[in-house]
Design a protein around this motif. Structure first.
Motif, mmCIF file in Angstrom:
data_model
loop_
_atom_site.group_PDB
_atom_site.id
_atom_site.type_symbol
_atom_site.label_atom_id
_atom_site.label_comp_id
_atom_site.label_asym_id
_atom_site.label_seq_id
_atom_site.Cartn_x
_atom_site.Cartn_y
_atom_site.Cartn_z
ATOM 1 N N MET A 109 6.473 -5.286 -2.258
ATOM 2 C CA MET A 109 7.097 -5.541 -3.549
ATOM 3 C C MET A 109 6.821 -4.375 -4.500
ATOM 4 O O MET A 109 5.691 -3.921 -4.632
ATOM 5 N N ARG A 110 7.877 -3.874 -5.109
ATOM 6 C CA ARG A 110 7.773 -2.808 -6.108
ATOM 7 C C ARG A 110 6.929 -1.625 -5.625
ATOM 8 O O ARG A 110 5.974 -1.209 -6.306
ATOM 9 N N PRO A 111 7.233 -1.061 -4.466
ATOM 10 C CA PRO A 111 6.433 0.085 -3.997
ATOM 11 C C PRO A 111 6.636 1.272 -4.932
ATOM 12 O O PRO A 111 7.751 1.640 -5.243
ATOM 13 N N LYS A 129 18.247 -4.980 4.072
ATOM 14 C CA LYS A 129 17.610 -6.189 3.559
ATOM 15 C C LYS A 129 18.627 -7.299 3.349
ATOM 16 O O LYS A 129 19.651 -7.100 2.681
ATOM 17 N N ALA A 130 18.339 -8.471 3.904
ATOM 18 C CA ALA A 130 19.184 -9.636 3.672
ATOM 19 C C ALA A 130 19.127 -10.023 2.195
ATOM 20 O O ALA A 130 18.114 -9.816 1.514
ATOM 21 N N PRO A 134 13.658 -10.970 -2.230
ATOM 22 C CA PRO A 134 13.571 -10.592 -3.649
ATOM 23 C C PRO A 134 14.180 -9.212 -3.903
ATOM 24 O O PRO A 134 14.110 -8.321 -3.054
ATOM 25 N N ASP A 135 14.750 -9.041 -5.078
ATOM 26 C CA ASP A 135 15.410 -7.782 -5.417
ATOM 27 C C ASP A 135 14.453 -6.597 -5.344
ATOM 28 O O ASP A 135 14.854 -5.487 -4.976
ATOM 29 N N GLN A 136 13.189 -6.802 -5.701
ATOM 30 C CA GLN A 136 12.235 -5.687 -5.773
ATOM 31 C C GLN A 136 11.505 -5.440 -4.463
ATOM 32 O O GLN A 136 10.577 -4.626 -4.417
ATOM 33 N N ALA A 137 11.931 -6.114 -3.409
ATOM 34 C CA ALA A 137 11.298 -5.934 -2.100
ATOM 35 C C ALA A 137 11.943 -4.770 -1.353
ATOM 36 O O ALA A 137 13.165 -4.576 -1.397
ATOM 37 N N VAL A 138 11.093 -3.995 -0.661
ATOM 38 C CA VAL A 138 11.557 -2.927 0.216
ATOM 39 C C VAL A 138 11.007 -3.214 1.605
ATOM 40 O O VAL A 138 9.826 -3.544 1.762
ATOM 41 N N LEU A 139 11.868 -3.091 2.628
ATOM 42 C CA LEU A 139 11.480 -3.412 3.994
ATOM 43 C C LEU A 139 11.416 -2.143 4.836
ATOM 44 O O LEU A 139 12.313 -1.304 4.794
ATOM 45 N N ARG A 140 10.350 -2.033 5.635
ATOM 46 C CA ARG A 140 10.208 -0.898 6.545
ATOM 47 C C ARG A 140 9.702 -1.384 7.895
ATOM 48 O O ARG A 140 9.109 -2.458 8.014
ATOM 49 N N THR A 141 9.912 -0.544 8.903
ATOM 50 C CA THR A 141 9.430 -0.845 10.251
ATOM 51 C C THR A 141 8.995 0.444 10.941
ATOM 52 O O THR A 141 9.337 1.546 10.495
ATOM 53 N N ASN A 142 8.269 0.277 12.036
ATOM 54 C CA ASN A 142 7.839 1.438 12.818
ATOM 55 C C ASN A 142 8.787 1.732 13.971
ATOM 56 O O ASN A 142 8.594 2.703 14.690
ATOM 57 N N ARG A 143 9.808 0.880 14.145
ATOM 58 C CA ARG A 143 10.710 1.037 15.290
ATOM 59 C C ARG A 143 12.160 1.091 14.822
ATOM 60 O O ARG A 143 12.688 0.113 14.284
ATOM 61 N N LYS A 144 12.774 2.229 15.025
ATOM 62 C CA LYS A 144 14.173 2.394 14.659
ATOM 63 C C LYS A 144 15.043 1.447 15.490
ATOM 64 O O LYS A 144 14.887 1.354 16.707
ATOM 65 N N GLY A 145 15.930 0.743 14.832
ATOM 66 C CA GLY A 145 16.840 -0.169 15.518
ATOM 67 C C GLY A 145 16.269 -1.539 15.803
ATOM 68 O O GLY A 145 16.967 -2.402 16.339
ATOM 69 N N LYS A 166 2.048 -9.129 -3.124
ATOM 70 C CA LYS A 166 2.420 -7.712 -3.071
ATOM 71 C C LYS A 166 3.034 -7.316 -1.743
ATOM 72 O O LYS A 166 3.995 -6.545 -1.716
ATOM 73 N N GLU A 167 2.460 -7.784 -0.623
ATOM 74 C CA GLU A 167 2.917 -7.312 0.688
ATOM 75 C C GLU A 167 2.956 -8.455 1.691
ATOM 76 O O GLU A 167 2.088 -9.324 1.697
ATOM 77 N N LEU A 168 3.969 -8.415 2.535
ATOM 78 C CA LEU A 168 4.067 -9.289 3.700
ATOM 79 C C LEU A 168 4.167 -8.396 4.929
ATOM 80 O O LEU A 168 5.129 -7.641 5.086
ATOM 81 N N LEU A 169 3.162 -8.465 5.778
ATOM 82 C CA LEU A 169 3.120 -7.644 6.988
ATOM 83 C C LEU A 169 3.167 -8.561 8.207
ATOM 84 O O LEU A 169 2.356 -9.476 8.328
ATOM 85 N N ILE A 170 4.127 -8.294 9.094
ATOM 86 C CA ILE A 170 4.254 -9.060 10.341
ATOM 87 C C ILE A 170 4.227 -8.074 11.499
ATOM 88 O O ILE A 170 5.022 -7.124 11.541
ATOM 89 N N THR A 171 3.305 -8.278 12.423
ATOM 90 C CA THR A 171 3.226 -7.461 13.634
ATOM 91 C C THR A 171 3.083 -8.401 14.822
ATOM 92 O O THR A 171 2.871 -9.606 14.640
ATOM 93 N N PRO A 172 3.183 -7.881 16.034
ATOM 94 C CA PRO A 172 2.956 -8.762 17.202
ATOM 95 C C PRO A 172 1.561 -9.377 17.224
ATOM 96 O O PRO A 172 1.317 -10.325 17.976
ATOM 97 N N LYS A 173 0.647 -8.874 16.388
ATOM 98 C CA LYS A 173 -0.728 -9.384 16.393
ATOM 99 C C LYS A 173 -1.043 -10.335 15.242
ATOM 100 O O LYS A 173 -2.148 -10.878 15.190
ATOM 101 N N GLY A 174 -0.092 -10.549 14.321
ATOM 102 C CA GLY A 174 -0.401 -11.468 13.240
ATOM 103 C C GLY A 174 0.494 -11.338 12.028
ATOM 104 O O GLY A 174 1.421 -10.521 11.989
#
Length: 229
Positions: A109-111, A129-130, A134-145, A166-174
């Motif tokens: 949020m708001r980076p 981003k769907a 939230p409007d102020q959210a920015v989404l990133r990933t480590n894998r293109k596509g 502030k942050e929502l982080l989702i990985t295969p580990k949690g």
């Protein structure tokens, strides 16, 4: 005043300053120990088997345990990066169990400036981003596509509407949620350069809410994956 008296007076002042600084240092250590004990008590009110697994990093305290049958981690982080106007204290809550996602999904949020608690700035690929996010959210990933169940994630991100998440982080580990606990007292930081956060303490109810939000999201993602299989 004789030279001897002047020297004695100057020595007395110097000694008083040294003793005062020693008192301040001791008081600071006592406050830090009391704060850590209060945090541990709040965490163990929700996670009875929580164990302090801190690695000695300055400003970071970490506890690990189990909650509702899931492995979890709770961490407090004091962020003193010079790019911030004031030091900031964050609460990081993580469900450390497998999640059916193809890579890292990071919503910030708001980076605006680097953080000490996240690798968001090092993720190379922006995600479209769907509209439900939230409007102020920015989404990133480590894998293109890579594709993620954004509808499921957005449906379980209601806690971000409160403005302190502030942050929502989702990985295969949690799944991790980072929450703003407090900013340092402006006057004290401006004069003494001390990151004092007043009476800001961990609230067991907040820890419970963040664990519930992270756990519900994890289960929803895994359920979607099972249905698609």
């Amino acid at each position: 005043m004789s030279e001897l008296m002047s020297a004695l007076f100057a020595g007395a002042i110097a000694l008083a300053v040294v003793l005062h600084l020693a008192w301040l240092a001791r008081s600071s250590r006592d406050r830090a120990r009391a704060s850590l004990a209060a945090d541990a008590a709040s965490i163990r009110a929700v996670i009875p088997d929580a164990t302090d697994v801190s690695d000695g990093t300055a400003g970071v305290a970490t506890w690990a345990g189990s909650w509702n049958g899931e492995r979890v981690q709770v961490r407090t982080i004091v962020d003193t990066l010079v790019t911030r106007k004031l030091p900031t204290r964050w609460l990081s809550v993580t469900i450390t169990e497998p999640v059916a996602v193809p890579g890292t999904f990071d919503m910030m949020m708001r980076p605006g400036s680097p953080t000490t608690f996240s690798n968001f700035d090092h993720l190379e690929h922006l995600l479209p981003k769907a509209s439900a996010f939230p409007d102020q959210a920015v989404l990133r990933t480590n894998r293109k596509g890579a594709t993620f169940p954004q509808d499921v994630i957005a449906a379980h991100a209601g806690i971000f509407a409160e403005g302190r998440a502030k942050e929502l982080l989702i990985t295969p580990k949690g799944v991790r949620i980072v929450w703003l606990l407090a900013q340092a007292d402006r006057a004290r930081y401006g004069v003494f350069r001390q990151a004092a956060f007043g009476e800001a303490r961990l609230d067991p109810a907040l820890i419970e809410d963040l664990l519930t939000a992270a756990s519900s999201l994890r289960h929803a993602i895994n359920q979607r994956e099972r249905q698609a299989a």
